[in-house]
Motif scaffolding. Structure first.
Motif, short mmCIF file in Angstrom:
data_model
loop_
_atom_site.label_atom_id
_atom_site.label_comp_id
_atom_site.label_asym_id
_atom_site.label_seq_id
_atom_site.Cartn_x
_atom_site.Cartn_y
_atom_site.Cartn_z
N GLN A 45 -25.30 10.09 29.31
CA GLN A 45 -26.09 9.85 28.11
C GLN A 45 -25.19 9.49 26.93
OE1 GLN A 45 -28.94 12.93 27.23
NE2 GLN A 45 -29.34 12.15 25.16
N ILE A 46 -24.02 10.13 26.85
CA ILE A 46 -23.06 9.79 25.79
C ILE A 46 -22.61 8.34 25.93
CG2 ILE A 46 -20.72 10.25 24.97
CD1 ILE A 46 -21.26 13.22 25.59
N ARG A 47 -22.31 7.93 27.15
CA ARG A 47 -21.92 6.54 27.39
C ARG A 47 -23.04 5.58 27.03
NH1 ARG A 47 -20.72 7.51 32.66
NH2 ARG A 47 -22.05 5.74 33.14
N GLU A 48 -24.26 5.94 27.40
CA GLU A 48 -25.41 5.08 27.13
C GLU A 48 -25.63 4.92 25.62
OE1 GLU A 48 -28.58 6.88 29.28
OE2 GLU A 48 -28.00 5.98 31.22
N ARG A 49 -25.46 6.01 24.87
CA ARG A 49 -25.61 5.90 23.42
C ARG A 49 -24.52 5.01 22.84
NH1 ARG A 49 -24.97 7.86 18.11
NH2 ARG A 49 -22.98 8.90 18.46
N LYS A 50 -23.30 5.18 23.34
CA LYS A 50 -22.20 4.32 22.91
C LYS A 50 -22.51 2.86 23.19
CE LYS A 50 -19.14 3.55 25.80
NZ LYS A 50 -18.86 2.55 26.87
N ASP A 51 -22.98 2.57 24.40
CA ASP A 51 -23.29 1.19 24.77
C ASP A 51 -24.40 0.61 23.91
OD1 ASP A 51 -21.37 1.28 26.75
OD2 ASP A 51 -22.79 1.74 28.36
N LYS A 52 -25.38 1.43 23.57
CA LYS A 52 -26.49 0.98 22.73
C LYS A 52 -26.01 0.60 21.34
CE LYS A 52 -31.10 2.36 21.13
NZ LYS A 52 -32.13 3.46 21.14
N VAL A 53 -25.12 1.41 20.79
CA VAL A 53 -24.58 1.11 19.47
C VAL A 53 -23.75 -0.16 19.51
CG1 VAL A 53 -23.04 1.93 17.63
CG2 VAL A 53 -24.64 3.52 18.71
#
Length: 462
Positions: A81-89
Motif C-alpha cells: 500500500q505504501i508503494r501504491e501511494r508513492k506510485d499514485k503521487v
C-alpha cells in the motif's frame, strides 16, 4: 531532418519549464525525453522518496507513541500500500507535467534517446529502434545523472538495489546493507529502518556528512544510531558475495583490520554520474570534464556557442531547485537580454532525515577558511520551546555571523522542520538583516521559527 529554433534534451526540473517558456515566447521548440516526463526528481528522487519518508515517519510515531502516553498494542505495515501511494503521487505529478507540455503551443514532445551526431544535430532513437534527426539554433541539455556503481570485487555478480530500484522492492528487506552515507543512503536507510529493516551503513570517510561541520554531522549520526542503525566509518569494501538470494556477505577493511558484514540485501548509494555517455557530446564538439560532466560558463553556456547545459549533467550542486534556477538564469538571459550569472547564488538544501538538516551559506569551517572574522552561535533543540512541547528535541541550530557587518553568512538547522527554519534565515541573508534584527523580530509563538530569537540572543554581549 527537422529544424527547430530551440531543442531541449531531457524533461527534468529545468528542461520542462524551459521548453514551455521558449515555446510560449514564440519559438518552435522540441523537447526530447528518453523515459518519463519529470526527470529524476518526480520519478526516482524527491517525489517518491519524500512520499515514502512521510509514511515511514508515521510508523515511527506509532512505534514511539508510548513517549507521548499513547500505546498501540498491534499494528502492521502494508508495504504494498505504501508503494501504491508513492506510485499514485508520482503518476499525478508526472501526468500533470506531461499534459502541460502537450497543451503548449509551438512545443513538440518526442520520446526517445538523443545522441549528438554533428554540429547542433541530434538523432533520436525511439523504443522501436526508429530514428529521426533534428537540428536547432539553440540546444539545451538537461539529461541529469544516474547512480554510480563502484568497481568492487564480486559486485557485478551480486544482486543489488540502487536508489531507483529500491523504491519498487517487492517487500521490506530484512537486513539492508547500504554502501555510502550521502544524503541518499542516510534518507533511505532511516526510511527502511522505520518500515522494519535492519540497517547497516558503510562509509569510506572518517565520519558522516564530511561537507558539514562536525557538530552538525554528529547530531545526525547520533539520531540515526538512536534509531538502531549500525554505521561503519573509515570502512572500505573489499569484496561482495551472495551465497543465495536471501544473503549478501561483505568483506570490509576498517582501520587496518578485516571484518565480515552480513545482510539480506544490498543498496549501492555511492554517488551519481552525469548521463552523457550515450549522448555523445563530443560529436558536437561539446567539452566535458574528467567525470563526464558537461562544462559551462557562469551563464550555463558550453564551449559551443548556442548550446547550454542545466541541472545535474553539469558540475556543481546536484539539487532539483538548482536545476530549476538554471532554467530561470537561461530564460532571463536569452529572453530578457539580461546577464544573470550562477556565481555566488545561494545554494540552500535540506536532507530529509529525521531530524531534518536544512543548510544555507557557509559552514563554520568554510567561513574560517575564507578568512571571515565570525561569531558562531549554537543552540540545542532541547532549548527550543516548540521542540520540547512536541517531544521532538533531537538536533541543534547553528548560525555563522560576519563580524564586519553583523549579517548571517551561514546556518545549519538540524531538527524537526529544520528546512523550514533554515529558509527563514535564507530570507534574512537575502534581505541583509543583522543578527540584532533577527534577535528582536516578532515571530508568532510558539513556532520553531521563534527560536531564532533565542539563537541570536546568545550574541547579546558581543
Amino acid at each position: 531532418m527537422q529544424h527547430f529554433q530551440a531543442l531541449v534534451i531531457g524533461s527534468g526540473q529545468g528542461g520542462t519549464p524551459l521548453a514551455k517558456k521558449l515555446a510560449n515566447s514564440g519559438q518552435t521548440t522540441l523537447l526530447v525525453e528518453k523515459r518519463w516526463i519529470g526527470g529524476t526528481c518526480i520519478n526516482d528522487g524527491c517525489t517518491p522518496t519524500k512520499t515514502m519518508i512521510a509514511d515511514a515517519r508515521k510508523a515511527f510515531i506509532i512505534q514511539n507513541g508510548y513517549k507521548w502516553g499513547i500505546y498501540v498494542n498491534n499494528y502492521t505495515i502494508d508495504f504494498e500500500q505504501i508503494r501504491e501511494r508513492k506510485d499514485k503521487v508520482v503518476q499525478q505529478f508526472r501526468n500533470g507535467s506531461q499534459k502541460g507540455l502537450e497543451h503548449t503551443p509551438n512545443l513538440t514532445l518526442v520520446f526517445g534517446e538523443a545522441a549528438f551526431t554533428g554540429d547542433k544535430t541530434i538523432t533520436v532513437t525511439n523504443s522501436k529502434g526508429e530514428q529521426e534527426t533534428y537540428t536547432a539554433d539553440k540546444i539545451f541539455i538537461n539529461t541529469g545523472a544516474q547512480p554510480v556503481i563502484p568497481d568492487i570485487e564480486g559486485l557485478k555478480q551480486t544482486p543489488y538495489y540502487t536508489s531507483t530500484t529500491l523504491l519498487d522492492a517487492p517487500y521490506v528487506p530484512p537486513h539492508l546493507v547500504i554502501l555510502g552515507a550521502g544524503y541518499i543512503g542516510l534518507e533511505l536507510g532511516q526510511l527502511f529502518k522505520r518500515l522494519g529493516s535492519e540497517i547497516t551503513i558503510i562509509e569510506r570517510g572518517s565520519r558522516l556528512l564530511q561537507h558539514e561541520d562536525e557538530d552538525v554531522a554528529d547530531v545526525i549520526q547520533q539520531a540515526l544510531q538512536e534509531d538502531g542503525i549500525r554505521i561503519f566509518t573509515n570502512t572500505n569494501v573489499l569484496k561482495v558475495t551472495a551465497p543465495d538470494e536471501a544473503e549478501v556477505n561483505l568483506t570490509v577493511q576498517q582501520n587496518g583490520r578485516q571484518l565480515q558484514i552480513e545482510g539480506t540485501h544490498l543498496l549501492v548509494a555511492s554517488g551519481r554520474a552525469p548521463q552523457t555517455k550515450q549522448l555523445h557530446p563530443a560529436a558536437a564538439g561539446i567539452a566535458t570534464d574528467e567525470r563526464g560532466f558537461i562544462t559551462v560558463n557562469e551563464y550555463l553556456e558550453t564551449n559551443v556557442p548556442g548550446i547550454y547545459a542545466l541541472g545535474d549533467v553539469k558540475p556543481g550542486p546536484a539539487f532539483t531547485h538548482i536545476s530549476y534556477n538554471d532554467y530561470i538564469v537561461i530564460a532571463h538571459n536569452l529572453l530578457n537580454n539580461q546577464r544573470v550569472s550562477i556565481h555566488d547564488r545561494p545554494v540552500p538544501y535540506c536532507m530529509f532525515t529525521d531530524p531534518q538538516l536544512g543548510r544555507i551559506g557557509y559552514t563554520e569551517k568554510q567561513a574560517r577558511e575564507k578568512g571571515f572574522d565570525i561569531w558562531v552561535t549554537t543552540m540545542p533543540m532541547t532549548h527550543v520551546a516548540r521542540a520540547i512541547e512536541t517531544g521532538e528535541t533531537r538536533g541543534l541550530m547553528k548560525a555563522i555571523v560576519n563580524k564586519a557587518d553583523n549579517q548571517v553568512i551561514g546556518a545549519a538547522i538540524a531538527g524537526t522542520e529544520g528546512g523550514e527554519v533554515m529558509t527563514m534565515l535564507q530570507l534574512a541573508m537575502m534581505g541583509k538583516l543583522t543578527w540584532q534584527q533577527l534577535r528582536e523580530t516578532i515571530f508568532a509563538h510558539p513556532l520553531y521559527a521563534e527560536s531564532i530569537n533565542n539563537l541570536f540572543l546568545q550574541l547579546e554581549d558581543k
